[in-house]
Structure formats: C-alpha cells, structure tokens
Design a protein around this motif. Structure first.
Motif, PDB file in Angstrom:
ATOM      1  N   UNK A   1      22.428  29.425  44.106  1.00 24.34           N
ATOM      2  CA  UNK A   1      21.196  28.898  43.594  1.00 24.34           C
ATOM      3  C   UNK A   1      19.899  29.668  44.110  1.00 24.34           C
ATOM      4  N   UNK A   2      19.798  29.709  45.417  1.00 27.94           N
ATOM      5  CA  UNK A   2      18.509  30.302  45.754  1.00 27.94           C
ATOM      6  C   UNK A   2      18.840  31.475  46.459  1.00 27.94           C
ATOM      7  N   UNK A   3      17.957  32.479  46.334  1.00 30.07           N
ATOM      8  CA  UNK A   3      17.832  33.673  47.325  1.00 30.07           C
ATOM      9  C   UNK A   3      16.454  34.056  47.710  1.00 30.07           C
ATOM     10  N   UNK A   4      16.567  34.710  49.045  1.00 30.26           N
ATOM     11  CA  UNK A   4      15.296  34.573  49.535  1.00 30.26           C
ATOM     12  C   UNK A   4      15.100  36.207  50.459  1.00 30.26           C
ATOM     13  N   UNK A   5      13.912  36.454  50.657  1.00 32.25           N
ATOM     14  CA  UNK A   5      13.605  37.437  51.647  1.00 32.25           C
ATOM     15  C   UNK A   5      12.888  37.187  52.805  1.00 32.25           C
ATOM     16  N   UNK A   6      13.315  38.102  53.895  1.00 27.79           N
ATOM     17  CA  UNK A   6      12.904  37.346  55.377  1.00 27.79           C
ATOM     18  C   UNK A   6      12.600  38.656  55.973  1.00 27.79           C
ATOM     19  N   UNK A   7      11.679  38.481  56.986  1.00 25.40           N
ATOM     20  CA  UNK A   7      11.702  39.976  57.838  1.00 25.40           C
ATOM     21  C   UNK A   7      11.673  39.448  59.248  1.00 25.40           C
ATOM     22  N   UNK A   8      11.717  40.440  60.070  1.00 26.72           N
ATOM     23  CA  UNK A   8      11.715  40.272  61.518  1.00 26.72           C
ATOM     24  C   UNK A   8      11.290  41.502  62.169  1.00 26.72           C
ATOM     25  N   UNK A   9      10.141  41.468  62.846  1.00 28.91           N
ATOM     26  CA  UNK A   9       9.440  42.808  63.709  1.00 28.91           C
ATOM     27  C   UNK A   9       9.922  42.585  65.213  1.00 28.91           C
ATOM     28  N   UNK A  10      10.017  43.491  65.883  1.00 27.74           N
ATOM     29  CA  UNK A  10      10.349  43.673  67.464  1.00 27.74           C
ATOM     30  C   UNK A  10       9.524  42.568  67.852  1.00 27.74           C
TER      31      UNK A  10
ATOM     32  N   UNK B   1      11.769  35.630  63.122  1.00 29.42           N
ATOM     33  CA  UNK B   1      12.100  35.820  61.869  1.00 29.42           C
ATOM     34  C   UNK B   1      11.445  34.974  60.847  1.00 29.42           C
ATOM     35  N   UNK B   2      10.746  35.487  59.644  1.00 28.05           N
ATOM     36  CA  UNK B   2       9.689  34.732  58.908  1.00 28.05           C
ATOM     37  C   UNK B   2      10.349  34.958  57.622  1.00 28.05           C
ATOM     38  N   UNK B   3       9.825  33.909  56.822  1.00 25.31           N
ATOM     39  CA  UNK B   3      10.299  33.842  55.160  1.00 25.31           C
ATOM     40  C   UNK B   3       9.330  34.567  54.574  1.00 25.31           C
ATOM     41  N   UNK B   4       9.446  35.123  53.751  1.00 20.27           N
ATOM     42  CA  UNK B   4       8.425  36.032  52.739  1.00 20.27           C
ATOM     43  C   UNK B   4       8.324  35.477  51.282  1.00 20.27           C
ATOM     44  N   UNK B   5       9.595  35.453  50.663  1.00 23.29           N
ATOM     45  CA  UNK B   5       9.504  34.952  49.545  1.00 23.29           C
ATOM     46  C   UNK B   5      10.960  34.341  49.110  1.00 23.29           C
ATOM     47  N   UNK B   6      10.962  33.543  48.319  1.00 23.13           N
ATOM     48  CA  UNK B   6      12.208  32.818  47.696  1.00 23.13           C
ATOM     49  C   UNK B   6      12.111  32.815  46.153  1.00 23.13           C
TER      50      UNK B   6
ATOM     51  N   UNK C   1      12.414  44.610  59.946  1.00 24.54           N
ATOM     52  CA  UNK C   1      13.881  44.686  59.388  1.00 24.54           C
ATOM     53  C   UNK C   1      13.667  43.555  58.310  1.00 24.54           C
ATOM     54  N   UNK C   2      14.209  43.870  57.133  1.00 23.51           N
ATOM     55  CA  UNK C   2      14.050  42.845  56.091  1.00 23.51           C
ATOM     56  C   UNK C   2      15.436  42.397  55.722  1.00 23.51           C
ATOM     57  N   UNK C   3      15.580  40.853  55.523  1.00 26.61           N
ATOM     58  CA  UNK C   3      16.975  40.388  55.433  1.00 26.61           C
ATOM     59  C   UNK C   3      16.830  39.841  53.967  1.00 26.61           C
ATOM     60  N   UNK C   4      17.815  39.858  53.320  1.00 28.26           N
ATOM     61  CA  UNK C   4      18.111  38.890  52.223  1.00 28.26           C
ATOM     62  C   UNK C   4      19.090  37.715  52.514  1.00 28.26           C
ATOM     63  N   UNK C   5      18.732  36.472  52.014  1.00 26.22           N
ATOM     64  CA  UNK C   5      19.289  35.486  52.626  1.00 26.22           C
ATOM     65  C   UNK C   5      19.559  34.456  50.983  1.00 26.22           C
ATOM     66  N   UNK C   6      20.710  33.814  51.452  1.00 23.93           N
ATOM     67  CA  UNK C   6      20.788  32.775  50.140  1.00 23.93           C
ATOM     68  C   UNK C   6      21.420  31.592  50.433  1.00 23.93           C
ATOM     69  N   UNK C   7      21.275  30.555  49.747  1.00 24.75           N
ATOM     70  CA  UNK C   7      21.849  29.215  49.726  1.00 24.75           C
ATOM     71  C   UNK C   7      22.372  28.652  48.526  1.00 24.75           C
TER      72      UNK C   7
ATOM     73  N   UNK D   1      16.113  25.032  48.923  1.00 23.91           N
ATOM     74  CA  UNK D   1      15.283  26.254  48.688  1.00 23.91           C
ATOM     75  C   UNK D   1      13.853  26.394  49.209  1.00 23.91           C
ATOM     76  N   UNK D   2      13.853  26.697  50.612  1.00 25.29           N
ATOM     77  CA  UNK D   2      12.404  26.610  50.860  1.00 25.29           C
ATOM     78  C   UNK D   2      12.226  27.679  51.866  1.00 25.29           C
ATOM     79  N   UNK D   3      10.801  28.027  52.107  1.00 25.75           N
ATOM     80  CA  UNK D   3      10.534  29.058  52.999  1.00 25.75           C
ATOM     81  C   UNK D   3      10.700  28.953  54.461  1.00 25.75           C
ATOM     82  N   UNK D   4      11.779  28.817  54.622  1.00 24.91           N
ATOM     83  CA  UNK D   4      12.331  28.311  56.190  1.00 24.91           C
ATOM     84  C   UNK D   4      13.599  28.847  56.270  1.00 24.91           C
TER      85      UNK D   4
END
Length: 121
Positions: free
Chosen positions: A29-38, A42-47, A89-95, A101-104
């Motif tokens: 239902x929901x997909x998002x992009x997150x990123x994590x720098x050294x 990990x932070x949410x970017x967009x959903x 590092x950029x991660x794709x996530x889904x729920x 579907x939230x920026x978390x």
C-alpha cells in the motif's frame, strides 16, 4: 514476505542528479525512501501511497521527488541539485497498510538492502 530491491545509486558531483529505483515483489500500500549517513540515525525522506498521496521531509522538499508505478509495484526517487550532505545509504521500504504510511522508520515492515549515494563537493 515482500522483497524490495533498490538500484540506481552511485557517485556524482554536487549539483548532479540521480534516480533511484525500488522494485517490490508484491503489492504494497505504501512505499518510502529513507537514508542513513555514517554515525546518524536512519531518516525518512519521502513516502507515497498507491493512491498518489506523497509526503516529504523538509530537508529534501523541492529537490527530491518520489513517484511510483503501481502496475510494476515499483517506486522511484528522483534526486536533483544533490549536495554533499545527501551522501548516505538509501533504503526503500514498504508497508501493507496505508493507514500506517508515515514519515517514520518504525511504521514500515519491509526493507531493501540499500544503495549507496555519494555526492562530492
């Protein structure tokens, strides 16, 4: 269990662009992009939902754009005007549930392995 596979990362100079892709193995239902720098969390970017609802972190508004292709169970992240601080590092996530579907990060069930984005100054 939904599998997510990211692609499209790489190294670019500041001001450059990249397009990340994420392919899901099944309907979500929901997909998002997150990123994590050294050294950072990990932070949410967009959903985005299948219905086209989108949300962005303030730090990327106007430069990064999320989109999805429901027929392909895919999501994309167009990144323009990249800055060195976008290096992560950029991660794709889904729920499964659109209601979560939230920026978390805690709201998402499925995660990809990540793709590295490096922006040089």
């Amino acid at each position: 269990q939904v599998q997510l596979v990211e692609s499209g990362g790489g190294s670019v100079p500041a001001g450059g662009s990249l397009r990340l892709s994420c392919a899901a193995s099944d309907y979500v239902a929901c997909m998002g992009w997150f990123r994590q720098a050294p050294g950072n969390e990990r932070e949410a970017i967009a959903i985005t939902t299948r219905g086209g609802i989108e949300a962005y972190a303030d730090s990327v508004k106007g430069r990064l754009t999320i989109s999805r292709d429901n027929a392909k169970n895919a999501a994309y992240l167009q990144m323009n005007s990249l800055k060195p601080e976008d290096t992560a590092m950029y991660y794709c996530a889904a729920v499964d549930l659109v209601g979560t579907c939230q920026l978390h990060t805690s709201k998402f069930q499925y995660w990809g392995q990540g793709t590295q984005v490096t922006v040089s100054s």
